[in-house]
Design a protein around this motif. Structure first.
Motif, mmCIF file in Angstrom:
data_model
loop_
_atom_site.group_PDB
_atom_site.id
_atom_site.type_symbol
_atom_site.label_atom_id
_atom_site.label_comp_id
_atom_site.label_asym_id
_atom_site.label_seq_id
_atom_site.Cartn_x
_atom_site.Cartn_y
_atom_site.Cartn_z
ATOM 1 N N VAL A 135 0.855 -1.187 0.000
ATOM 2 C CA VAL A 135 0.000 0.000 0.000
ATOM 3 C C VAL A 135 0.891 1.237 0.000
ATOM 4 O O VAL A 135 1.894 1.275 0.712
ATOM 5 C CB VAL A 135 -0.921 0.034 1.244
ATOM 6 C CG1 VAL A 135 -1.803 1.284 1.219
ATOM 7 C CG2 VAL A 135 -1.795 -1.213 1.322
ATOM 8 N N ILE A 136 0.502 2.238 -0.798
ATOM 9 C CA ILE A 136 1.242 3.501 -0.838
ATOM 10 C C ILE A 136 0.378 4.587 -0.209
ATOM 11 O O ILE A 136 -0.804 4.707 -0.535
ATOM 12 C CB ILE A 136 1.606 3.877 -2.295
ATOM 13 C CG1 ILE A 136 2.571 2.842 -2.881
ATOM 14 C CG2 ILE A 136 2.185 5.292 -2.371
ATOM 15 C CD1 ILE A 136 2.737 2.941 -4.391
ATOM 16 N N ILE A 137 0.951 5.340 0.713
ATOM 17 C CA ILE A 137 0.273 6.501 1.307
ATOM 18 C C ILE A 137 0.982 7.743 0.785
ATOM 19 O O ILE A 137 2.166 7.927 1.041
ATOM 20 C CB ILE A 137 0.339 6.457 2.847
ATOM 21 C CG1 ILE A 137 -0.440 5.249 3.379
ATOM 22 C CG2 ILE A 137 -0.211 7.760 3.443
ATOM 23 C CD1 ILE A 137 -0.289 5.023 4.886
ATOM 24 N N ALA A 138 0.257 8.578 0.029
ATOM 25 C CA ALA A 138 0.877 9.749 -0.592
ATOM 26 C C ALA A 138 0.203 11.018 -0.098
ATOM 27 O O ALA A 138 -1.009 11.182 -0.253
ATOM 28 C CB ALA A 138 0.779 9.652 -2.112
ATOM 29 N N ALA A 139 1.001 11.909 0.490
ATOM 30 C CA ALA A 139 0.485 13.176 1.001
ATOM 31 C C ALA A 139 0.884 14.310 0.075
ATOM 32 O O ALA A 139 1.998 14.336 -0.441
ATOM 33 C CB ALA A 139 1.049 13.440 2.391
ATOM 34 N N ALA A 140 -0.036 15.263 -0.150
ATOM 35 C CA ALA A 140 0.302 16.403 -0.993
ATOM 36 C C ALA A 140 -0.651 17.538 -0.706
ATOM 37 O O ALA A 140 -1.802 17.327 -0.325
ATOM 38 C CB ALA A 140 0.251 16.015 -2.463
ATOM 39 N N GLY A 141 -0.154 18.765 -0.890
ATOM 40 C CA GLY A 141 -0.973 19.953 -0.687
ATOM 41 C C GLY A 141 -1.202 20.702 -1.979
ATOM 42 O O GLY A 141 -0.708 20.313 -3.030
ATOM 43 N N MET A 142 -1.979 21.767 -1.914
ATOM 44 C CA MET A 142 -2.281 22.645 -3.054
ATOM 45 C C MET A 142 -2.828 21.850 -4.256
ATOM 46 O O MET A 142 -3.770 21.097 -4.095
ATOM 47 C CB MET A 142 -1.038 23.448 -3.427
ATOM 48 C CG MET A 142 -0.544 24.324 -2.252
ATOM 49 S SD MET A 142 0.971 25.226 -2.615
ATOM 50 C CE MET A 142 0.347 26.535 -3.677
ATOM 51 N N ALA A 143 -2.252 22.075 -5.457
ATOM 52 C CA ALA A 143 -2.671 21.294 -6.637
ATOM 53 C C ALA A 143 -2.035 19.921 -6.512
ATOM 54 O O ALA A 143 -1.094 19.574 -7.215
ATOM 55 C CB ALA A 143 -2.214 21.996 -7.913
ATOM 56 N N ALA A 144 -2.577 19.111 -5.613
ATOM 57 C CA ALA A 144 -1.927 17.898 -5.120
ATOM 58 C C ALA A 144 -1.982 16.780 -6.159
ATOM 59 O O ALA A 144 -2.949 16.045 -6.238
ATOM 60 C CB ALA A 144 -2.618 17.461 -3.828
ATOM 61 N N HIS A 145 -0.915 16.649 -6.942
ATOM 62 C CA HIS A 145 -0.903 15.662 -8.028
ATOM 63 C C HIS A 145 -0.249 14.342 -7.634
ATOM 64 O O HIS A 145 -0.434 13.341 -8.311
ATOM 65 C CB HIS A 145 -0.157 16.227 -9.239
ATOM 66 C CG HIS A 145 -0.808 17.436 -9.828
ATOM 67 N ND1 HIS A 145 -0.373 18.001 -10.996
ATOM 68 C CD2 HIS A 145 -1.862 18.182 -9.441
ATOM 69 C CE1 HIS A 145 -1.127 19.063 -11.282
ATOM 70 N NE2 HIS A 145 -2.032 19.193 -10.352
ATOM 71 N N LEU A 146 0.558 14.343 -6.591
ATOM 72 C CA LEU A 146 1.391 13.181 -6.295
ATOM 73 C C LEU A 146 0.591 11.872 -6.175
ATOM 74 O O LEU A 146 0.926 10.892 -6.844
ATOM 75 C CB LEU A 146 2.216 13.434 -5.025
ATOM 76 C CG LEU A 146 3.254 12.375 -4.670
ATOM 77 C CD1 LEU A 146 4.319 12.249 -5.742
ATOM 78 C CD2 LEU A 146 3.920 12.698 -3.324
ATOM 79 N N PRO A 147 -0.485 11.826 -5.367
ATOM 80 C CA PRO A 147 -1.192 10.554 -5.246
ATOM 81 C C PRO A 147 -1.736 10.052 -6.594
ATOM 82 O O PRO A 147 -1.583 8.872 -6.934
ATOM 83 C CB PRO A 147 -2.336 10.867 -4.272
ATOM 84 C CG PRO A 147 -1.876 12.071 -3.515
ATOM 85 C CD PRO A 147 -1.040 12.860 -4.474
#
Lengths: 168, 168, 168, 168, 168, 168, 168, 168
Positions: C60-72
């Protein structure tokens, strides 16, 4: 050196945010000017500025404004130059400024960046000017590589964080 | 003619909106290409597209996307060219796409236009390319004068409306 | 121990929030890794990470991102593994990140949790992995009972509060 | 065949949206059930459903709800299984349902997909179950390749569009 | 005295807000209880509470909750008593809690007051109970007159402010 | 029969929505009245209505209003009776009416239901009046059981849907 | 008759909304003009209009605009006359136009009315001009009484509705 | 001097914001009064105030209110005078107050200014009264010129800032 980028803002209170644009342009050795202009308080100066900018050698205009942010759009209406709009967060998170800048009617675009996105406005200006300047384009490539290095550094910091946990 | 503007979109369902960009470029006799690319469904093609665009002679990329609109930002991360983002209205008025395009992190700007603002994206591309092309700049000035004529025509229509009222 | 959960984030400034995920996994004795990756600054590393994650044993991958959050979303596009997205609150309350993560186009889901919801991301990862691990499932049941105990403790505190009022 | 995925919704009016989840699971030959349950109208049935789901062999629950959408969260509180929440758009664009599903308190996650995102809910369920089923994982890889083919087909359509314009 | 109003909240962190409800009830000499209950962490206790409240003599339930605020609605589903919902502001201004409480599906209303509106929740409870209690109704009329007195006092303060200005 | 519930609305255009409240009260054999009143157009009538309602035997007031919806709050300010507010969706999804009704200042609550939530307003009125009327309370319990039956019927419909899919 | 109110709008597509303003002024026998002007397409004409309006005898300007609605604010910046702004709903419910009109910076107010609120703009213009015109003031009082009559008529319609229900 | 502008607010806590209106009027030597009135707590006083304002010589009313801000609209319903509404930011950024003031129903306008826009409310009052007072109109022109001077001063400050950068 004659400025090729013009940064304008409604008041000096926007300077702490807009300085990031100035610093980036400075780092790229791009001559720029910073002025205060108000679509509402100095409409004549705005008009004069917009009509003369191209003739003075300006290539890209970066205009910051908050609230009912009219400055970028009003200038875009009076110049053939690309205008980059920076919505400034004032009372309601900057959503008012974002919508007042980006939702321009057909015919008069403003190249809008994120709320308080002064740094990105400057990088966008560099990208635009790099189309006709290979040296600047090369420097831009270098800059982008530098962004990746921050991630490398972040990983080094995270590597140490992980020792706090027992299972790793 | 080798294209200098590349219009990309996630699916052909965006075409009715993005055709306005194509028509404007056509009107300006600017060679362009239109392609479908998806940040999520064809990431390899997106990467290949972004890495090769400048080498193929593309100067400006116009990228349209809806919902969690990643396409413009993902391409901007992999090319030094200016990327113009067009948020497409899908389910909640396009606010999701607008925020997902404009709120880019420091370092990677997307020049965002209004929701469904395909025409403005194309005009912005023309403005950017006009910096190095005086003939195009002249044509742009003509185009802007044409916008004013629409207002003249609107006034003629309104002049007739007014006869409906008794007091004028 | 080879990690089975991978926590990724755009910068170390997200660490105070994402540590809650790390602590929960640690509490469950689940091996995990924490790395910084940026969809925009290190697209090549992101691609390499996403393509190799499953082969390396990540579940499982947990991806955190803010603003224009593209990472996940960008990672979800390049891996068959379930990706859990954590929207990080930056300038406008995290609504931008929430929409940029959850509103994925058909075909590429991101399992989105609440704004700054790192703990819940980790619990969701445990729930997913518990499907094939009865020991972990048993531990999860214990954990859920622990949540109820906080309410018992809250009631003890409230019992004392009530003495302040005259009618009870 | 005993169902391993359970799709639940508040009323049959949600069926046109949720059928996309059913069709995807059917395409993957994953046994599923569809039931109507209401957190508010049939709380006892919801409780019984949630407590028995794991014992009956269910692995993933997909719960759709609109407005003050409590169903996914209420079920998540009473089962160790992963619960995927699908916000349904009713009166105000689905923002109410999205927030009511995704903003769960610490301890009880709901894996939320986009508004009306039934297809993505089903794909996420497949991704989760593929962790313990290599055959399903292989089929999922095939499915993802199929998504890319839609882009190829879109490009063929766009190729024909381009002949409409004079400059290409 | 047996309580007739039951105040419930998800955690003791809501107490500083909900104390205003307790104080108002105390002022009206209405017996009340305060308890912590969580729709998600203690679903069995919530059910037991909701099913027994009327039998225990409770007349009105005041339920406070933040984020994806399910507590008021879940209780309303299991009791014939009127349930007053208080949305608590947590991360995004309380809009999530407001929508998650007020947008109940047909059949199960929650009487919603404003964000953090604990005082108003208690006054509403008094208004409801006053329908069958003339003494309480009389006290309520007194209370409302007291509100007007605050305005009188405000005017006295403003009267002094005005002397600061030269024209008055 | 003397009415005990008073339904008021700003114009007859709200009637298609508010009829659901009327029908529910009718079903419960609760005498009610329906009137048009406008906080802005007939302030004197509103005042007179509010001051006399309790004396005329009204127990609960249901007030519907759209846009800058002042009617419920204005009436609540002038009566000790509980006022239930129904926000009506007009131009921007009803969010304006919801906020203008629910965000009342301390001291003057309005018991707000969801946007266009006329049915729930009536049920809430029944719940409130049931506190002093065991026969009505019993009927309310019957009504709630009826809600559950809709779910049973929904399941019968869904049972047939499932035969469309091959895997079940 | 020389016009004293000037209605301006960006295009004839706003006319169906703005006609309500024209009709009200006509009903009050107030001479007005309607013109199309665009802050962005005809900035010179806007400036000339704004600078000359007072000299031509205009007393109040009503300016309608949608999206990033700059017209009212730009005119307000160049005239001492009161400017009434009417936000026009285009793509996202008119919230963009509302914020772009109402959130003016200190020094340059726009008297903003509701979204598509053309009628109210005209009434506000009448209220302003009535300060110096007792005949107009008297007519305004008559008009306001007329509003109350609509409520009387609504009640007659509602009286008949009530016969449909058995309990009344 | 008899006041011609009446500033009203719900409580003295709004005074720090509304003082800006008072100071501007003072600067223009316009006699004004400041009072506290509450649409909800003192409805009788509000009615009396609104009915008598014109007779007492008041020309413009400035009404400030927060949350479900009814005060400006309620007064506008009971006076022929122009009412300027000032939305006060309380819990959710002032959007609730803005919508509750500006979205008035047809027939009863409130001239709304920006959130916390007390200064602009006063300037608008001056603009309105200047229509019948040439001396005040002249002073207003002077004031507007003063606004431009702030920009001149801002530019002097910015001129010094620029020396920090190496390229200029």
């Amino acid at each position: 050196m004659k400025p090729v980028v013009s940064i304008i803002m409604g008041s000096t209170s926007d300077l702490p945010i807009m300085e990031k644009a100035a610093k980036l342009l400075d780092e790229f050795e791009i001559a720029f000017e910073i002025n205060a202009l108000s679509a509402h308080r100095t409409p004549t100066e705005v008009e004069s500025f917009a009509h003369n900018a191209k003739g003075r050698g300006i290539k890209v205009i970066i205009a910051a404004a908050g609230m009912a942010a009219h400055l970028p759009g009003v200038i875009a209406a009076m110049t053939p130059l690309p205008v980059i709009g920076v919505p400034i967060n004032s009372t309601i998170g900057g959503i008012d400024a974002l919508l007042a800048i980006v939702q321009m009617p057909p015919g008069i675009p403003v190249a809008t960046v994120g709320i308080n996105g002064a740094l990105n406005a400057a990088i966008l200006a560099v990208q635009i000017m790099s189309l006709g300047d290979e040296a600047m384009a090369a420097r831009l490539e270098e800059y982008k590589k530098g962004l990746a290095k921050k991630i490398v550094k972040a990983n080094e910091e995270l590597a140490q964080v992980k020792y706090k946990f027992k299972t790793n």
